[in-house]
Write a protein that holds these residues in place. Sequence first.
Motif, PDB file in Angstrom:
ATOM      1  N   MET A  69      43.932  39.622  47.361  1.00 21.87           N
ATOM      2  CA  MET A  69      43.256  40.906  47.528  1.00 21.87           C
ATOM      3  C   MET A  69      41.751  40.726  47.722  1.00 21.87           C
ATOM      4  SD  MET A  69      45.257  43.367  44.796  1.00 21.87           S
ATOM      5  CE  MET A  69      44.163  44.762  45.089  1.00 21.87           C
ATOM      6  N   ALA A  70      41.175  39.820  46.953  1.00 22.28           N
ATOM      7  CA  ALA A  70      39.735  39.564  47.069  1.00 22.28           C
ATOM      8  C   ALA A  70      39.392  38.959  48.430  1.00 22.28           C
ATOM      9  CB  ALA A  70      39.274  38.644  45.944  1.00 22.28           C
ATOM     10  N   ASP A  71      40.243  38.052  48.919  1.00 23.23           N
ATOM     11  CA  ASP A  71      40.045  37.478  50.257  1.00 23.23           C
ATOM     12  C   ASP A  71      40.034  38.580  51.316  1.00 23.23           C
ATOM     13  OD1 ASP A  71      39.951  34.886  49.303  1.00 23.23           O
ATOM     14  OD2 ASP A  71      42.040  34.433  49.772  1.00 23.23           O
ATOM     15  N   ALA A  72      41.012  39.472  51.230  1.00 20.34           N
ATOM     16  CA  ALA A  72      41.108  40.566  52.196  1.00 20.34           C
ATOM     17  C   ALA A  72      39.914  41.499  52.092  1.00 20.34           C
ATOM     18  CB  ALA A  72      42.407  41.338  51.978  1.00 20.34           C
ATOM     19  N   ALA A  73      39.495  41.789  50.864  1.00 17.84           N
ATOM     20  CA  ALA A  73      38.340  42.669  50.654  1.00 17.84           C
ATOM     21  C   ALA A  73      37.073  42.077  51.265  1.00 17.84           C
ATOM     22  CB  ALA A  73      38.144  42.918  49.160  1.00 17.84           C
ATOM     23  N   GLU A  74      36.937  40.774  51.151  1.00 17.87           N
ATOM     24  CA  GLU A  74      35.773  40.105  51.729  1.00 17.87           C
ATOM     25  C   GLU A  74      35.772  40.232  53.251  1.00 17.87           C
ATOM     26  OE1 GLU A  74      33.533  35.737  51.635  1.00 17.87           O
ATOM     27  OE2 GLU A  74      35.277  36.110  50.355  1.00 17.87           O
ATOM     28  N   ALA A  94      42.933  42.121  39.253  1.00  9.59           N
ATOM     29  CA  ALA A  94      42.792  42.169  40.711  1.00  9.59           C
ATOM     30  C   ALA A  94      41.620  43.038  41.124  1.00  9.59           C
ATOM     31  CB  ALA A  94      44.084  42.685  41.343  1.00  9.59           C
ATOM     32  N   MET A  95      41.473  44.192  40.484  1.00  5.41           N
ATOM     33  CA  MET A  95      40.375  45.098  40.840  1.00  5.41           C
ATOM     34  C   MET A  95      39.012  44.467  40.553  1.00  5.41           C
ATOM     35  SD  MET A  95      41.753  48.948  40.003  1.00  5.41           S
ATOM     36  CE  MET A  95      42.466  48.680  38.373  1.00  5.41           C
ATOM     37  N   LYS A  96      38.907  43.819  39.414  1.00  4.38           N
ATOM     38  CA  LYS A  96      37.636  43.169  39.069  1.00  4.38           C
ATOM     39  C   LYS A  96      37.337  42.013  40.014  1.00  4.38           C
ATOM     40  CE  LYS A  96      37.243  44.365  34.182  1.00  4.38           C
ATOM     41  NZ  LYS A  96      37.226  43.856  32.781  1.00  4.38           N
ATOM     42  N   GLU A  97      38.360  41.293  40.419  1.00  2.00           N
ATOM     43  CA  GLU A  97      38.175  40.171  41.352  1.00  2.00           C
ATOM     44  C   GLU A  97      37.688  40.665  42.710  1.00  2.00           C
ATOM     45  OE1 GLU A  97      37.869  36.282  42.411  1.00  2.00           O
ATOM     46  OE2 GLU A  97      38.394  37.038  40.415  1.00  2.00           O
ATOM     47  N   VAL A  98      38.242  41.789  43.162  1.00  3.48           N
ATOM     48  CA  VAL A  98      37.798  42.394  44.423  1.00  3.48           C
ATOM     49  C   VAL A  98      36.317  42.743  44.347  1.00  3.48           C
ATOM     50  CG1 VAL A  98      37.949  44.508  45.822  1.00  3.48           C
ATOM     51  CG2 VAL A  98      40.029  43.255  45.215  1.00  3.48           C
ATOM     52  N   MET A  99      35.910  43.424  43.268  1.00  3.66           N
ATOM     53  CA  MET A  99      34.516  43.858  43.147  1.00  3.66           C
ATOM     54  C   MET A  99      33.561  42.659  42.996  1.00  3.66           C
ATOM     55  SD  MET A  99      34.994  46.936  43.693  1.00  3.66           S
ATOM     56  CE  MET A  99      33.288  47.456  43.600  1.00  3.66           C
TER      57      MET A  99
END
Length: 230
Positions: A69-74, A94-99
């Motif tokens: 998810m973080a990869d995609a968010a980036e 997951a949410m914290k990793e995205v942010m």
Amino acid sequence: MKLCIALDLPSKEENLKLAKEIGEYANDIWLKVGFRSYIRDGNEFIFKLKNLGYNIFLDLKLYDIPNTMADAAEEITKLGIDMFNIHASAGEKAMKEVMKRISKFEKRPLVLAVTALTSFSNDEFKKIYGNDIDIKAKEFAKTVFHSGLDGVVCSVWESKEIKNITSNNFITLTPGIRPFGEDAGDQKRVADIKAAKENKVNFIVVGRPVYQDKNPKQKVEKILKKLKEN
């Protein structure tokens, strides 16, 4: 309150035609690009919409393991997207990793988390998540807030209470808006503009009532006028 138009027409050409037709309001409205349009038309479509002057909400509802998810968010952030969403049920980690991942950018998009899809009836939702929508949506919203996201995607009917338990600055975006009582279609928990205002919604998403109208530009004008009324 901001108006966000869903670009859910069958072809890229039809979506671009609509975007250009209502282009004089590009500073006042956002455009939502969902799965169908993004998978079919890709990043080039996004860039064309950005060149027309619009803010873009990329509605892909990311849901995977935290790192993916973080990869995609980036990658989404690199596109210059203004707002995107993920699923709250992906969990706090997951949410914290995205942010954390997108915080390194000088300008990052707004990030919202989906609490409960507005197509769910309460019974359908309860079978999957084990509790009523109004209870679980608030639980999700608290987790989203403490994970550092900007807001949630919810129905109008949860918006006010979610702000009460988080913050008045916590964004609520609500799909399923039928501005003047139009047909609900496949949405279960719909509402009009009056209800959205009463429930302190920040973004309303309108699709079919605009793009199925004989005069979409006139419909957008009418909605914007209604939003400005006290």
